[in-house]
Design an enzyme around this catalytic site. Structure first.
Site, mmCIF file in Angstrom:
data_model
loop_
_atom_site.group_PDB
_atom_site.id
_atom_site.type_symbol
_atom_site.label_atom_id
_atom_site.label_comp_id
_atom_site.label_asym_id
_atom_site.label_seq_id
_atom_site.Cartn_x
_atom_site.Cartn_y
_atom_site.Cartn_z
ATOM 1 N N GLU A 105 0.833 -1.213 0.000
ATOM 2 C CA GLU A 105 0.000 0.000 0.000
ATOM 3 C C GLU A 105 0.868 1.264 0.000
ATOM 4 O O GLU A 105 0.529 2.251 -0.650
ATOM 5 C CB GLU A 105 -0.958 -0.038 1.202
ATOM 6 C CG GLU A 105 -2.028 -1.126 1.023
ATOM 7 C CD GLU A 105 -2.842 -1.394 2.273
ATOM 8 O OE1 GLU A 105 -2.234 -1.670 3.319
ATOM 9 O OE2 GLU A 105 -4.082 -1.315 2.204
ATOM 10 N N GLU A 125 -3.633 -9.694 4.015
ATOM 11 C CA GLU A 125 -4.378 -9.410 5.243
ATOM 12 C C GLU A 125 -5.451 -10.437 5.552
ATOM 13 O O GLU A 125 -5.769 -10.681 6.714
ATOM 14 C CB GLU A 125 -5.010 -8.006 5.165
ATOM 15 C CG GLU A 125 -4.018 -6.860 5.318
ATOM 16 C CD GLU A 125 -3.333 -6.458 4.015
ATOM 17 O OE1 GLU A 125 -3.420 -7.222 3.022
ATOM 18 O OE2 GLU A 125 -2.716 -5.393 3.983
HETATM 19 N N1 CAA Z 1 4.891 -7.527 11.640
HETATM 20 C C1 CAA Z 1 5.680 -7.904 12.678
HETATM 21 N N2 CAA Z 1 6.556 -8.904 12.626
HETATM 22 C C2 CAA Z 1 6.669 -9.564 11.450
HETATM 23 C C3 CAA Z 1 5.886 -9.231 10.321
HETATM 24 C C4 CAA Z 1 4.977 -8.147 10.445
HETATM 25 N N3 CAA Z 1 4.205 -7.738 9.417
HETATM 26 N N4 CAA Z 1 6.216 -10.059 9.310
HETATM 27 C C5 CAA Z 1 7.163 -10.886 9.789
HETATM 28 N N5 CAA Z 1 7.440 -10.580 11.069
HETATM 29 C C6 CAA Z 1 8.438 -11.219 11.930
HETATM 30 C C7 CAA Z 1 8.131 -12.691 12.198
HETATM 31 O O1 CAA Z 1 7.258 -12.823 13.309
HETATM 32 C C8 CAA Z 1 9.511 -13.257 12.471
HETATM 33 O O2 CAA Z 1 9.828 -12.910 13.798
HETATM 34 P P1 CAA Z 1 10.745 -13.880 14.702
HETATM 35 O O3 CAA Z 1 12.056 -13.981 13.953
HETATM 36 O O4 CAA Z 1 10.817 -13.172 15.992
HETATM 37 O O5 CAA Z 1 10.001 -15.183 14.760
HETATM 38 C C9 CAA Z 1 10.416 -12.434 11.562
HETATM 39 O O6 CAA Z 1 9.669 -11.245 11.220
HETATM 40 C C10 CAA Z 1 10.798 -13.123 10.263
HETATM 41 O O7 CAA Z 1 9.609 -13.638 9.665
HETATM 42 P P2 CAA Z 1 9.552 -15.119 9.053
HETATM 43 O O8 CAA Z 1 10.175 -16.066 9.991
HETATM 44 O O9 CAA Z 1 8.149 -15.339 8.662
HETATM 45 O O10 CAA Z 1 10.496 -14.964 7.781
HETATM 46 P P3 CAA Z 1 10.260 -15.442 6.288
HETATM 47 O O11 CAA Z 1 11.407 -14.938 5.522
HETATM 48 O O12 CAA Z 1 9.909 -16.877 6.256
HETATM 49 O O13 CAA Z 1 8.947 -14.657 5.782
HETATM 50 C C11 CAA Z 1 7.512 -12.781 5.362
HETATM 51 C C12 CAA Z 1 8.950 -13.269 5.698
HETATM 52 C C13 CAA Z 1 7.119 -13.226 3.973
HETATM 53 C C14 CAA Z 1 7.527 -11.287 5.467
HETATM 54 C C15 CAA Z 1 6.519 -13.397 6.380
HETATM 55 O O14 CAA Z 1 6.990 -13.147 7.688
HETATM 56 C C16 CAA Z 1 5.139 -12.832 6.277
HETATM 57 O O15 CAA Z 1 4.352 -13.285 5.482
HETATM 58 N N6 CAA Z 1 4.819 -11.839 7.140
HETATM 59 C C17 CAA Z 1 3.482 -11.324 7.250
HETATM 60 C C18 CAA Z 1 3.168 -10.380 6.149
HETATM 61 C C19 CAA Z 1 1.812 -9.793 6.355
HETATM 62 O O16 CAA Z 1 0.854 -10.455 6.677
HETATM 63 N N7 CAA Z 1 1.712 -8.474 6.104
HETATM 64 C C20 CAA Z 1 0.486 -7.788 6.208
HETATM 65 C C21 CAA Z 1 0.395 -7.178 7.540
HETATM 66 S S1 CAA Z 1 -1.213 -6.525 7.811
HETATM 67 C C22 CAA Z 1 -1.203 -5.034 7.104
HETATM 68 O O17 CAA Z 1 -0.260 -4.621 6.506
HETATM 69 C C23 CAA Z 1 -2.479 -4.298 7.369
HETATM 70 C C24 CAA Z 1 -2.644 -3.054 6.622
HETATM 71 O O18 CAA Z 1 -3.054 -3.066 5.488
HETATM 72 C C25 CAA Z 1 -2.455 -1.813 7.330
#
Ligand code: CAA
Length: 698
Positions: A105, A125
């Site tokens: 976004e 999301e």
């Molecule tokens: N917020 C906070 N922490 C996050 C995060 C986020 N959005 N995404 C990842 N992390 C953290 C994980 O919890 C993990 O923490 P630890 O090492 O303490 O366990 C660390 O970052 C690394 O993450 P992964 O182990 O998952 O690493 P990966 O390389 O396998 O994957 C990733 C990386 C693809 C970013 C995956 O973590 C992921 O899919 N994250 C979520 C993405 C997501 O859902 N984003 C949307 C958020 S909602 C939003 O944005 C709402 C809005 O419109 C306002």
């Protein structure tokens, strides 16, 4: 300015570099830093363009999920993005790694977007029980059209740079360093006299039939509501101007933020990552594993071998005869052809795996050099002991010896070897090359580095691994055995298997327990019941023998064409088998039971109460270290609906005191089965939740 954003000047271009490892989540400090950075650039004489680029692994992984459920803090993400978009300077996003959720976004609020070829974008999301909340539902349709935007939002899937380019999300794809690419692109734009532009100012594409799409999306989502609300959020764009659409999106986003589904899914997100993170294994190095042995080439052994081959390991598969070996090879080949068809491996990899990586052998001595051996032979203690004696004889010192048993005592198996420290359970779920769950069963003598090796293997195989202690059925099958018994009791008392399956599927389970039993094979449960009867069943336990009669008649479920259902019309037909109800009625009559009516609500309440009660015993006894280990076991191995977080998260949400009083009520009629778990009683007495225990262990 926040230390999460570095400000640098390159001629007339200001660069805002995001530094919030590991994945540049858009925390309050990052949002504030970007806000201040834009202000600073606008006030910085001579600056004509701004580049936003992420340091480390990603552009932005999205909003900071750890802030969810807490009061929102200024500056809010939609306002920040509006601020970026409104800047008179040219704002360029240079994307690499992932740009997800709020991260995409932000990019859509920038005026121009460049990305490296490996970049991936998405609006995931819905996997958190939400919709995009910072303009994604308003900007993406304007750029990519409603259908494409809906596909991205309702599936939450990531798309690659090339597809994102085709959809208009990315303007330019260029290999290289994201910061250098971004600077060069911004320079090019300035030199070409490019002007500010805004996605929010694009005209809306043609509308669709909103109600029909809302209904179809809801029906597809198996009880999860957030995908369908993406439709309503886009629809809102058509009712007024851009700001009105943003307001509607924000309202839906916050309404969903209050739901139990959001709580369940965020619990699943963090638990999925915490489950392999065991305090006891911190700093323990796993043993090296490149060559594995698999004993037994039936469905399970072939599935385990396939999983190992697909992740690049060399496999020696041991069978008892050349004929059995050929049959095992056939099963593996068929699994691999499926992987090839689905694009999981290339034709090249396929022939390489079958060429050298797989060796089918018939002599134990061929396992002498294996780093780890997994036994997947017939579920019988005497047979397992013979296998482990052979492994003890031939395997090199330090080899890890694993049993794939589903129920049997790993301590007893380990004790038959001269090296119990090297023995553990690795309990896969069938089909083992598809199912995500792996129970790593740590026995009394298992050495820490052997347990760590189990987790490392799980990771290499792409599994979600859960630590389990030794007991009958470990975490998953022990709890399954209890809730299945509860279902059998309801059947004796008047419910039908079909009503129970339907009620639980409406609750969100992928399949009801009787459809699952048909799929797994009714002979499995039959063998367990026979073993338990031979060991001696407590006289206070209610018995339901009707299921044995089905097996005695040769009906083992899908594989024989009949079980609880009749599969003559195909595996998905689910036509009730007409032989089943008469067997049940005969048993009710034999036990002198007058059947009563059950409504779906009571079925779900009893079934879930039995599951939570057993799960609490499993945690209380230390078989599972943390409640989240149970939750992830049920989510990844037993079709528990992700949006409910797992049985113990669900229990926290509905309230432990109500559940305990249900259990005590049911115990009046059957005190043996419904004996409350001491841990559940303790938590209720102390006013605490299962999640409090997760945090303590953290
Ligand atoms: N917020 C906070 N922490 C996050 C995060 C986020 N959005 N995404 C990842 N992390 C953290 C994980 O919890 C993990 O923490 P630890 O090492 O303490 O366990 C660390 O970052 C690394 O993450 P992964 O182990 O998952 O690493 P990966 O390389 O396998 O994957 C990733 C990386 C693809 C970013 C995956 O973590 C992921 O899919 N994250 C979520 C993405 C997501 O859902 N984003 C949307 C958020 S909602 C939003 O944005 C709402 C809005 O419109 C306002």
């Amino acid at each position: 300015m926040s230390d999460k954003i570095a400000y640098a000047r390159h001629g007339d271009i200001a660069v805002l570099t995001v530094k919030n490892p590991p994945v540049n989540a858009l925390s309050q400090a990052v949002r504030q830093g970007l806000w201040d950075g834009i202000n600073k650039a606008e006030a910085d004489t001579g600056v004509r363009a701004v580049l936003i680029v992420g340091e480390g692994r990603a552009f932005f992984a999205g909003a900071d999920i750890k802030e969810f459920g807490k009061p929102p803090l200024d500056p809010h993400l939609p306002d920040l993005i509006r601020r970026i978009e409104a800047s008179p300077l040219i704002v360029v996003a240079s994307m690499h790694g992932v740009s997800l959720g709020g991260g995409l976004e932000v990019a859509l609020g920038c005026h121009y977007r460049i990305a490296v070829p490996s970049a991936r974008v998405g609006l995931p999301e819905v996997h958190l029980g939400l919709i995009p909340g910072a303009g994604g539902t308003q900007r993406l349709p304007r750029l990519a059209g409603v259908d494409a935007a809906l596909d991205v939002m309702t599936t939450g899937r990531q798309i690659g740079a090339a597809q994102a380019h085709d959809l208009g999300i990315i303007d330019v794809i260029k290999d290289g360093d994201p910061a250098e690419n971004g600077l060069a692109y911004a320079r090019e734009l300035l030199d070409a006299g490019a002007t500010r532009r805004a996605v929010s100012e694009l005209p809306l594409p043609a509308p669709i039939d909103w109600d029909a799409t809302f209904g179809a999306t809801l029906a597809r989502s198996k009880g999860q509501i957030s995908p369908a609300w993406c439709v309503r959020a886009i629809e809102a764009a058509y009712a007024g101007d851009f700001d009105a659409g943003m307001k509607a999106e924000r309202k839906i986003f916050f309404d969903l933020m209050q739901t139990d589904q959001r709580k369940g899914m965020i619990h699943a997100f963090f638990s999925e990552r915490a489950v392999g993170n065991l305090p006891e294994l911190k700093g323990v190095a796993p043993r090296e594993v490149s060559r594995i042995g698999v004993i037994g080439g039936g469905t399970m052994g072939a599935g385990i071998a396939t999983a190992a081959l697909l992740s690049g390991l060399n496999v020696h598969l041991l069978e008892m005869s050349p004929e059995a070996g050929e049959a095992a090879r056939g099963r593996i080949e068929s699994n691999l052809s499926g992987a090839l068809r689905r694009g999981k491996i290339s034709p090249d990899q396929h022939s390489k795996i079958l060429g050298d990586a797989l060796q089918v052998v018939t002599d134990y001595d061929a396992l002498a050099e294996a780093d780890l051996v997994i036994e997947a032979v017939f579920e019988d203690m005497a047979v397992k002991k013979v296998v482990f004696a052979e492994l003890d004889r031939v395997c090199k010192p330090g080899a890890v010896l694993a049993s794939n048993t589903s129920y049997l005592d790993i301590n007893e198996i380990a004790a038959t070897t001269s090296r119990p420290g090297d023995v553990l359970g690795l309990h896969f779920f069938s089909p083992a090359h598809v199912m995500k769950l792996l129970e790593v069963v740590v026995a009394d003598a298992t050495a820490p580095d052997v347990a760590a090796t189990g987790f490392a293997l799980g990771k290499a195989l792409g599994k979600t691994s859960v630590r389990a202690g030794v007991c009958d059925g470990f975490i998953g099958n022990r709890i399954l055995s209890t809730y299945r018994t509860c279902a059998d009791h309801m059947i004796l008392d008047g419910a039908s298997p079909y009503q129970i399956d339907a009620a639980l599927e409406a609750f969100g389970f992928a399949m009801g327990p009787f459809a699952v039993a048909d799929l797994a094979g009714l002979d499995i449960g039959w063998a367990v019941r026979k073993r338990k009867r031979a060991e001696g069943i407590d006289p206070r336990a209610r018995d339901a023998a009707y299921a044995d009669k089905l097996c005695e008649d040769g009906h083992f479920g899908q594989k024989t064409g009949k079980g609880y259902y009749d599969y003559a019309a195909g595996p998905k037909a689910r036509v009730p088998n007409p032989d089943v109800m008469p067997l049940i009625e005969a048993e009710r009559a034999a036990q002198g039971i007058t059947p009563r009516d059950f409504d779906d609500e009571e079925i779900v309440r009893r079934y879930m109460a039995s599951m939570v009660n057993e799960a609490a015993k499993v945690v209380g006894e230390g078989i599972a270290r943390r409640p989240l280990d149970v939750d992830m076991t049920l989510l990844f191995g037993y079709g528990f609906p992700r949006y409910r977080g797992g049985p113990l998260k669900w229990a926290d949400i509905v309230g432990l005191d109500g559940l305990l009083s249900d259990i005590k009520g049911y115990a009046e009629a059957d005190p043996y089965f419904w004996a409350p778990a001491p841990l559940l009683e303790k938590l209720v007495a102390e006013g605490r939740t299962f999640d409090d225990l997760n945090k303590e262990e953290g």
